[in-house]
Design a protein around this motif. Structure first.
Motif, PDB file in Angstrom:
ATOM      1  N   UNK A 139       0.824  -1.207   0.000  1.00  0.00           N
ATOM      2  CA  UNK A 139       0.000   0.000   0.000  1.00  0.00           C
ATOM      3  C   UNK A 139       0.863   1.265   0.000  1.00  0.00           C
ATOM      4  N   UNK A 140       0.554   2.145  -0.931  1.00  0.00           N
ATOM      5  CA  UNK A 140       1.188   3.464  -0.977  1.00  0.00           C
ATOM      6  C   UNK A 140       0.432   4.427  -0.073  1.00  0.00           C
ATOM      7  N   UNK A 141      -0.886   4.362  -0.137  1.00  0.00           N
ATOM      8  CA  UNK A 141      -1.722   5.277   0.641  1.00  0.00           C
ATOM      9  C   UNK A 141      -3.162   4.765   0.589  1.00  0.00           C
ATOM     10  N   UNK A 142      -4.020   5.383   1.370  1.00  0.00           N
ATOM     11  CA  UNK A 142      -5.453   5.117   1.297  1.00  0.00           C
ATOM     12  C   UNK A 142      -6.186   6.440   1.353  1.00  0.00           C
ATOM     13  N   UNK A 143      -7.413   6.452   0.859  1.00  0.00           N
ATOM     14  CA  UNK A 143      -8.173   7.689   0.851  1.00  0.00           C
ATOM     15  C   UNK A 143      -9.531   7.466   0.222  1.00  0.00           C
ATOM     16  N   UNK A 144     -10.212   8.565  -0.082  1.00  0.00           N
ATOM     17  CA  UNK A 144     -11.538   8.469  -0.688  1.00  0.00           C
ATOM     18  C   UNK A 144     -11.503   8.991  -2.118  1.00  0.00           C
ATOM     19  N   UNK A 145     -12.322   8.372  -2.961  1.00  0.00           N
ATOM     20  CA  UNK A 145     -12.506   8.811  -4.343  1.00  0.00           C
ATOM     21  C   UNK A 145     -13.989   9.089  -4.533  1.00  0.00           C
ATOM     22  N   UNK A 146     -14.311  10.324  -4.912  1.00  0.00           N
ATOM     23  CA  UNK A 146     -15.699  10.719  -5.157  1.00  0.00           C
ATOM     24  C   UNK A 146     -15.918  10.843  -6.658  1.00  0.00           C
ATOM     25  N   UNK A 147     -16.918  10.118  -7.163  1.00  0.00           N
ATOM     26  CA  UNK A 147     -17.230  10.208  -8.592  1.00  0.00           C
ATOM     27  C   UNK A 147     -18.265  11.308  -8.775  1.00  0.00           C
ATOM     28  N   UNK A 148     -17.813  12.461  -9.207  1.00  0.00           N
ATOM     29  CA  UNK A 148     -18.671  13.638  -9.294  1.00  0.00           C
ATOM     30  C   UNK A 148     -19.441  13.704 -10.606  1.00  0.00           C
ATOM     31  N   UNK A 149     -18.880  13.095 -11.657  1.00  0.00           N
ATOM     32  CA  UNK A 149     -19.528  13.006 -12.963  1.00  0.00           C
ATOM     33  C   UNK A 149     -18.949  11.780 -13.658  1.00  0.00           C
TER      34      UNK A 149
END
Length: 400
Positions: free
Chosen positions: A97-107
């Motif tokens: 793992x490099x990092x973790x986080x959130x991805x929001x699909x806005x469109x």
């Protein structure tokens, strides 16, 4: 030298303790009051407003934006709809793992991506040959976490042109607060009902003022990192550089973690289209992994006895510990507890720990090292499933 966030003009005035820390080059409030008790109670019983602007934030657009995101993360983006937010790790070529986080699909091909560490270079390297634009919006977009049982009612009263009333867990919507355009996601790092508000830095103070003014009726309190640290451990949420290490910064192999070792195997879709680290993760899935991060409940009766034996009342710091301590099984060290805290809500001492996989089954009895009057002792600890605290309101359908 750290600088203030877009909300610093307000948070500095409110920070009676002058207790700050550095977070990604910014001043972050550790505790507004000399003790963070009221701030923690706001998270669990009312509404807490937390400045999370130091997060690294990126906006990805273009015809191949979806291809790029899917190429990097371990989750299958084909299952993510517009308006949905996902939590995900991303790995190097060896499946670490490099990092973790959130991805929001806005469109359809527009994403907002948050990360704990700088990620622009990694995203750009993997975008070679793709029609995609990657914009670092870390400085131009400010962010607030509004967390707690009354946060939904507060936002329903304040947010305009939004669907807060029907916003589901891990979904994102748009709206306005006192006329200022915002994006609102039903997400957070506390394991409670909560929202994160994304706003242009230039208009951030208007949003802060509106939330604090309207929030009076909902017992709102600004909250700092000390309260957040206790809440995130209760929620079983991991912290980079404490519970796991980025493979990009690790000095030795032992410091690197795979998603399976982090207990995030459910977020690895090895059967999707090719992604970075896929081959290594498929191999690890077949052979198994040697360790895993689990939850521990510490035997408080044993802790009390240690203090009684030296003539002292039991004492545990109200501040969550980020100092790793050994974890044992029958006298042999089998892991380390990386985050531990007294949970005011559960009335238990809890910890997140990396242990050998054969000892990760719930109800497994281990020992946790604790120091009393400069003498090291071992007390009982039981492996439990996380999150430790998981209220129904966190994911429940919003009600008026």
């Amino acid at each position: 030298m750290p600088i203030g966030t877009a909300f610093h003009e307000r948070t500095f005035t409110l920070c009676e303790s002058l207790n700050y820390r550095e977070w990604s080059g910014y001043y972050a409030v550790s505790s507004y009051e000399p003790h963070h008790e009221h701030e923690y109670n706001a998270i669990r019983n009312a509404a807490a407003l937390i400045d999370i602007s130091p997060l690294f934030k990126y906006r990805l657009t273009g015809k191949d934006a979806t291809r790029l995101v899917d190429r990097i993360i371990t989750r299958d983006l084909r299952k993510v709809a517009v308006g949905q937010v996902i939590y995900t790790p991303w790995c190097d070529e060896r499946g670490k793992v490099i990092d973790d986080g959130t991805v929001s699909r806005l469109a359809e091909n527009t994403y907002r991506w948050t990360a704990a560490d700088p990620s622009l270079r990694w995203f750009t390297q993997n975008a070679t040959g793709l029609d995609v634009q990657i914009e670092d919006i870390s400085e131009t977009v400010a962010a607030l976490a509004l967390q707690g049982p009354t946060s939904g009612r507060l936002l329903r009263k304040l947010a305009e042109d939004s669907d807060i009333e029907t916003l589901k867990y891990f979904r994102v919507t748009t709206g306005k607060i006192t006329g200022v355009p915002v994006e609102i996601s039903r997400t957070g790092y506390t394991g409670d009902l909560g929202y994160e508000i994304w706003v242009a830095s230039a208009e951030a103070l208007q949003v802060w003022d509106a939330l604090m003014e309207t929030g009076r009726a909902f017992d709102i309190h600004p909250a700092g990192m000390l309260a957040l640290d206790v809440a995130r451990i209760e929620a079983g949420l991991l912290l980079i550089d404490i519970d796991f290490n980025s493979s990009k910064k690790s000095l030795i192999e032992e410091q690197k973690y795979s998603p399976f070792e982090m207990g995030l195997g459910r977020l690895v879709n090895t059967d999707k289209n090719r992604f970075v680290g896929q081959k290594a993760l498929i191999e690890e899935q077949k052979r198994g992994h040697g360790r895993e991060i689990v939850g521990l409940e510490i035997d408080w009766t044993e802790v009390e006895k240690l203090y009684e034996d030296v003539g002292l009342p039991p004492a545990v710091s109200p501040i969550a510990s980020r100092v790793a301590v050994p974890v044992y099984k029958d006298g042999t060290q089998v892991g380390k507890a990386t985050s531990s805290t007294w949970s005011p809500t559960l009335k238990k001492m809890i910890a997140l720990a990396t242990v050998k996989r054969e000892f990760t089954k719930p109800e497994t009895k281990l020992q946790f090292e604790i120091t009393v009057e400069a003498i090291r002792h071992r007390v009982g600890a039981t492996v439990v499933k996380t999150p430790f605290f998981n209220p129904k309101r966190k994911t429940a359908t919003p009600v008026n």
